[in-house]
Write an enzyme that holds these catalytic residues in place. Structure first.
Site, PDB file in Angstrom:
ATOM      1  N   ILE A  69      69.902  30.944  44.366  1.00  0.00           N
ATOM      2  CA  ILE A  69      71.211  31.251  45.038  1.00  0.00           C
ATOM      3  C   ILE A  69      71.534  31.867  44.157  1.00  0.00           C
ATOM      4  O   ILE A  69      71.844  30.837  42.622  1.00  0.00           O
ATOM      5  CB  ILE A  69      71.407  30.295  45.376  1.00  0.00           C
ATOM      6  CG1 ILE A  69      71.549  30.228  46.888  1.00  0.00           C
ATOM      7  CG2 ILE A  69      73.148  30.047  46.295  1.00  0.00           C
ATOM      8  CD1 ILE A  69      71.081  28.411  47.905  1.00  0.00           C
ATOM      9  N   ARG A  70      72.728  31.890  43.776  1.00  0.00           N
ATOM     10  CA  ARG A  70      73.293  32.778  42.345  1.00  0.00           C
ATOM     11  C   ARG A  70      74.534  31.904  42.179  1.00  0.00           C
ATOM     12  O   ARG A  70      74.764  31.127  43.174  1.00  0.00           O
ATOM     13  CB  ARG A  70      74.325  34.152  42.397  1.00  0.00           C
ATOM     14  CG  ARG A  70      73.181  35.503  43.077  1.00  0.00           C
ATOM     15  CD  ARG A  70      72.443  35.837  41.461  1.00  0.00           C
ATOM     16  NE  ARG A  70      72.118  37.056  41.487  1.00  0.00           N
ATOM     17  CZ  ARG A  70      70.404  36.764  42.428  1.00  0.00           C
ATOM     18  NH1 ARG A  70      70.448  36.332  42.469  1.00  0.00           N
ATOM     19  NH2 ARG A  70      70.411  38.614  42.228  1.00  0.00           N
TER      20      ARG A  70
ATOM     21  N   LEU B 221      77.466  29.760  40.072  1.00  0.00           N
ATOM     22  CA  LEU B 221      78.977  30.055  40.341  1.00  0.00           C
ATOM     23  C   LEU B 221      79.323  30.283  38.616  1.00  0.00           C
ATOM     24  O   LEU B 221      80.298  31.298  38.409  1.00  0.00           O
ATOM     25  CB  LEU B 221      79.785  28.883  41.010  1.00  0.00           C
ATOM     26  CG  LEU B 221      79.851  29.355  42.632  1.00  0.00           C
ATOM     27  CD1 LEU B 221      80.242  27.678  42.968  1.00  0.00           C
ATOM     28  CD2 LEU B 221      79.816  30.038  43.217  1.00  0.00           C
TER      29      LEU B 221
ATOM     30  N   LYS C  64      70.247  32.559  30.644  1.00  0.00           N
ATOM     31  CA  LYS C  64      71.266  32.178  30.823  1.00  0.00           C
ATOM     32  C   LYS C  64      72.910  32.722  30.017  1.00  0.00           C
ATOM     33  O   LYS C  64      72.698  32.231  29.504  1.00  0.00           O
ATOM     34  CB  LYS C  64      71.461  30.316  31.339  1.00  0.00           C
ATOM     35  CG  LYS C  64      69.951  30.903  31.764  1.00  0.00           C
ATOM     36  CD  LYS C  64      70.440  28.175  32.160  1.00  0.00           C
ATOM     37  CE  LYS C  64      70.754  28.715  33.076  1.00  0.00           C
ATOM     38  NZ  LYS C  64      70.405  26.477  33.595  1.00  0.00           N
TER      39      LYS C  64
ATOM     40  N   ASP D  88      65.487  21.435  28.018  1.00  0.00           N
ATOM     41  CA  ASP D  88      66.522  21.371  27.193  1.00  0.00           C
ATOM     42  C   ASP D  88      66.449  22.821  26.666  1.00  0.00           C
ATOM     43  O   ASP D  88      65.721  23.672  28.080  1.00  0.00           O
ATOM     44  CB  ASP D  88      65.132  21.436  25.982  1.00  0.00           C
ATOM     45  CG  ASP D  88      65.906  21.367  24.442  1.00  0.00           C
ATOM     46  OD1 ASP D  88      66.824  21.459  24.291  1.00  0.00           O
ATOM     47  OD2 ASP D  88      65.117  21.896  23.384  1.00  0.00           O
TER      48      ASP D  88
END
EC number: 2.7.11.5
Length: 576
Positions: free
Chosen positions: A325-326, A328, A343, A378
């Protein structure tokens, strides 16, 4: 044609190279001093000081780097120097590293200096060590990092010789019991024929300290097999220590060196040789993971980048959005053939996320500086990280532009991401629970989820957003938390009970503050399906009560330091 530098410029390059190396050496002495103090902290049972030392050691690098860069600026007008000067600086620096016992770490420090000066926009092997200056041959310094023990004696005598060499200024709780446990464990693991065939027992010279544990890490060498040989020692709050386990399975050693654990304190002047020895014990671990586990996380980032470039050269798949799931707050993507995710903080967050970009960065920093207790992945921060455009799927480029355009910069051939984190890839727990059909594995995963939340809380971190999509599961079945944008310290939340009323609208009129949390509502959102909720509640129903969280807050306020054993309970020796 390369221009010839003046004598003055060459002399300046030599001064600058000497200056950088001096700052690195000072930094490593500082690192060593803190690391060497781990044994005394373990002996004294000074657990708060142990945590403080871990945090201080992480900050050393940036402080030393800032000092070095400031002196370079004082020495010369850096932005008036042409590329020839920086190439000469690298050449001189490489010559100064001849015979240096930490040459590979010094190269990384040099890279950081150049990166800071040029804001990481000149990733050029002519000016910095994108690739190492020399090939390190494991084994050449092996005698400096291991102790070998006589295998012609009895098993007990071998253990006695080990503890006569590895000495601690604290008594054993029951030395005879511990020797017997160790002997029995080894005889249970090896047949009589295998014991007779043992050619060598080798143990790394430094003791590996972490939290309330200390490890002697080595191997047993036989003609047809080499096994890990790890003596795990523990302390509680009593004024003594005890041997907790003998570990001879690579799986157990792999978990000890896991990516969700705090860095070890292991005192050595030859980190390359220690890392090479560990790599032989753990061939499935990446080399950069081992450097990171030893506390050399900056060099681990360097080795990761080299590994990343090498993987790009030997693969042809495309980067794409990560499965699941994407999020927010974060845009996450990966290369399917590679074991990490990338990320990026999104440009905008939905109204439900009342946080800022700087807040997210502070949350990730908090995790970095905390005891991750084997439950928080980490992460490693990068700036101006480059990706080849032809390896990015069109769909990914479109999604990146739509969600985090301010972090992107395109050239003709590359995408430069101005700021991002990398993290070890795991299967998102929500996907695992959707796909898994084995009831026992599902129950184990939910039990792990509850334990993960509890152990993070006991480490003085409130996870915040505890949706199961924010957790991953490793190949060993361990659940790890990896979404940090809503974490905070335990004392920053007010855990409340829902009002007890027959009025169905009572909750709608409840006054709720920004730090209020209602644990009774957890069961409605941690996992979705009723069946999974019921299993989680049966295993960890106390999570859904404010009393549980109040009790954890009290322990954190007292400063209680927890220790969670990384190996299974079945591996632990009985102390009775």
């Amino acid at each position: 044609m390369q221009s010839t530098m003046s004598v003055q410029e060459t002399s300046l390059a030599k001064k600058a190279a000497y200056l950088v190396l001096s700052h690195f050496d000072k930094s490593y002495r500082w690192f060593t001093r803190i690391t060497r103090g781990a044994q005394q902290r373990f002996e004294k049972g000074d657990w708060k000081e142990t945590q403080q030392a871990s945090r201080e050691r992480i900050t050393i690098y940036e402080q030393s780097l800032s000092d070095a860069v400031a002196e370079i600026y004082h020495l010369t007008s850096v932005h008036k120097k042409d590329d020839g000067f920086w190439r000469e600086l690298k050449k001189v620096f490489a010559m100064q590293l001849e015979g240096h016992p930490q040459f590979e770490l010094a190269e990384t420090f040099f890279n950081s200096v150049i990166g800071r000066i040029f804001k990481h926009r000149k990733i050029d092997n002519d000016m910095m060590f994108v690739q190492p200056s020399r090939c390190y041959l494991p084994g050449q310094d092996r005698h400096k990092v291991i102790n070998s023990f006589d295998t012609t004696t009895t098993v007990r005598e071998m253990y006695e010789s080990i503890f006569s060499l590895y000495r601690y200024n604290i008594p054993f709780e029951d030395y005879e019991r511990d020797l017997k446990n160790l002997e029995d464990a080894l005889r249970a693991r090896l047949t009589a024929a295998q014991l007779a065939s043992v050619q060598a027992v080798e143990i790394l010279k430094p003791t590996f300290f972490r939290g309330k544990a200390a490890y002697l890490i080595g191997r047993i060498c036989m003609p047809d097999e080499t096994l890990p040989f790890v003596i795990a020692m523990r302390r509680y709050n009593e004024p003594n220590m005890f041997v907790d386990a003998l570990l001879t399975d690579r799986k157990d050693l792999s978990v000890i060196f896991g990516f969700a654990r705090s860095y070890f304190m292991a005192d050595t002047q030859n980190p390359a040789e220690v890392a090479a020895f560990l790599q032989e014990l753990l061939p499935n671990k990446k080399h950069f993971e081992l450097y990171m586990a030893m506390g050399h996380y900056k060099h681990g980032k360097t080795v990761f980048y080299r590994n990343f470039l090498a993987h790009l050269d030997t693969s042809d798949d495309q980067f794409e959005a990560a499965p699941g799931i994407r999020g927010l707050v974060m845009m996450v993507f990966h290369l399917p053939s590679y074991g990490v995710v990338f990320k990026i903080i999104k440009d905008e967050f939905p109204e439900s996320k009342k946080i800022t970009r700087d807040h997210v960065k502070e949350c990730y920093k908090l995790v970095k500086m905390s005891d991750r207790i084997g439950r928080m992945a980490d992460t490693h921060e990068y700036v101006n990280f480059r990706f080849p455009l032809d390896r990015l799927s069109p769909e990914l480029i479109e999604e990146l532009q739509a969600t985090c355009a301010s972090s992107l910069e395109f050239t003709e051939t590359e995408l430069v991401i101005k700021h991002m984190y990398i993290e070890r890839k795991m299967t998102p727990l929500n996907l695992y629970l959707q796909q898994e059909t084995d009831e026992e594995k599902i129950t184990n995963a939910l039990d792990e989820l509850g334990m993960c939340i509890k152990q993070i809380a006991m480490a003085n971190i409130f996870p915040g957003d505890m949706l199961h999509k924010n957790f991953g599961i490793t190949r060993h079945g361990r659940v790890i938390f990896y979404d940090y944008d809503e974490i905070c310290l335990m004392n920053e939340r007010h855990f409340r009970a829902l009002p007890k009323s027959d009025d169905p609208y009572a909750i709608d009129t409840l006054s709720v503050g920004p730090t209020d949390v209602f644990p009774e509502q957890f069961e409605h959102f941690i996992v979705g399906k009723r069946k999974l909720k019921d299993i989680l509640k049966s295993l960890h129903g106390d999570l859904m009560t404010p009393e549980y969280w109040h009790n954890v807050q009290l322990k954190c306020q007292r400063g209680d330091v927890q220790h969670f054993t990384p190996y299974g309970e079945s591996k632990r020796f009985k102390r009775s």
